[in-house]
Write an enzyme that holds these catalytic residues in place. Structure first.
Site, PDB file in Angstrom:
ATOM      1  CG  HIS A 190      -1.961   0.024  -3.896  1.00  0.00           C
ATOM      2  ND1 HIS A 190      -1.705  -0.345  -2.591  1.00  0.00           N
ATOM      3  CD2 HIS A 190      -1.612  -1.043  -4.662  1.00  0.00           C
ATOM      4  CE1 HIS A 190      -1.226  -1.575  -2.567  1.00  0.00           C
ATOM      5  NE2 HIS A 190      -1.161  -2.025  -3.814  1.00  0.00           N
ATOM      6  CB  SER A 225       1.386  -4.103  -3.462  1.00  0.00           C
ATOM      7  OG  SER A 225       0.049  -4.524  -3.555  1.00  0.00           O
ATOM      8  CG  ASP A 282      -5.876   4.293  -5.392  1.00  0.00           C
ATOM      9  OD1 ASP A 282      -4.915   3.529  -5.189  1.00  0.00           O
ATOM     10  OD2 ASP A 282      -5.834   5.512  -5.172  1.00  0.00           O
TER      11      ASP A 282
END
Length: 342
Positions: free
Chosen positions: A320, A190, A286
């Site tokens: 994610h 991320s 998401d």
């Protein structure tokens, strides 16, 4: 076609998605035995005397090397307004065998509660068991974006300085590493995946391999969405209203940090990227987060292809999250690219 500019409220929600805590697919990274990672980092009375020294602007104020593999350090530094930490995962036999090892710098994602322990919570000890590599997992702030911010109302938050000018030489000074291009890799999830891509380009001779697991690869894609995210999230949870890139933006700084504007600096490196192509249908965070990430990775993939720069990229099911099977594959690729332990 007009570009939709999200509202500040929407950006803050989206920032919470992109800088969300580590999520792990079922059957992915192992989690058994890592529930007490936070407590274990300090332990009780030290049984092993630490041999590390101060270097590169870092003063060691706490250390614990009792565990056979995971060693913990805490620093005082002018770069950060509080005392940041690092976990260092050493290979089997490191304490006694006298060998040198390549190093992976592994960065956590963003969000309140995400820190140097995040990868331990995700099972990195089991994942890297019997791998001949040192893995360095530092603090990066809940929304530090692996940057020195344009403005902070919360004291120093110069994460780029801490990582690149202080921690990296401190590791080389205190561990048996290969302090060279072919001795280092950088990776992250991320926000940490963005940090890995940024550092690999900006510090061209430092890392031979770079990986982004659900990490955005274009600050200016999708209507500059990622730069908006960085500013909004850093203002909300990192800089007390300050911002990473400034208001208005410091455009030169955005360009210097943007992987898409520095494609040639990935030539000669191993590049690995992965993102989800089917985020949870009823989870707006998401949906927003991973769709934006995948779009930026596709932008970057196209730029690499156009420049004739080799890379490995994947768009796979899910949203994610860290995908354990692909992380293992990436780790093996990293070790295969770097200088061998010896």
């Amino acid at each position: 076609m007009s570009v939709h500019r999200p509202s500040r409220r929407g950006l803050l929600k989206a920032a919470g998605g992109l800088t969300a805590g580590l999520a792990v697919t079922a059957g992915g990274l192992l989690t058994a035995g890592s529930a007490n990672a936070g407590e274990e980092r300090k332990g009780s009375a030290a049984k092993q005397k630490s041999t590390v020294t101060n270097a590169a602007g870092l003063k060691v104020i706490e250390a614990n090397e009792d565990n056979s593999h995971m060693w913990f350090y805490r620093f005082e530094t002018d770069a950060i307004g509080w005392n940041p930490h690092v976990n260092v995962l050493v290979p089997d036999g490191y304490r006694d065998n006298g060998r040198r090892y390549p190093v992976l710098y592994l960065f956590h994602g963003g969000g309140v509660g995400q820190d140097f322990i995040s990868w331990d919570r995700a099972g990195i000890r089991e994942l890297a068991a019997r791998k001949e590599i040192i893995i360095v997992m530092p603090d990066g702030g809940p929304a530090g974006w692996y940057c020195n911010p344009v403005h902070s109302n919360a004291g120093p938050r110069n994460w780029e300085t801490f990582h690149m000018a202080q921690l990296l030489p401190w590791i080389d000074a205190n561990f048996r590493t290969y302090a060279e291009f072919d001795g280092r890799a950088v990776s992250g999830f991320s926000m940490g995946g963005f940090g890995a891509l940024k550092y690999a380009a900006k510090y061209y001779g430092h890392f031979a391999s770079v990986s982004a697991h659900s990490g955005p690869a274009n600050l200016r894609g999708s209507g500059d969405l990622v730069t908006h995210w960085a500013n909004a999230s850093s203002a909300a949870v990192e800089l007390a209203g300050g911002t990473v890139y400034g208001v208005p933006w410091d455009q030169a700084r955005v360009s210097a940090d943007n992987p898409m504007e520095n494609v040639e600096r990935y030539r000669g490196k191993r590049v690995f990227m992965i993102a989800g192509d089917s985020p949870a249908p009823f989870d707006p965070f998401d949906q927003i987060t991973e769709r934006a990430v995948l779009t930026t990775q596709n932008d970057f993939k196209g730029a690499l292809d156009g420049a004739g720069i080799a890379h490995e990229s994947h768009a796979v099911g899910g949203g994610h999250v860290i995908r354990g099977d692909f992380f293992r594959r990436d780790l093996d690729g990293i070790i295969g690219r770097l200088r061998k332990a010896g």
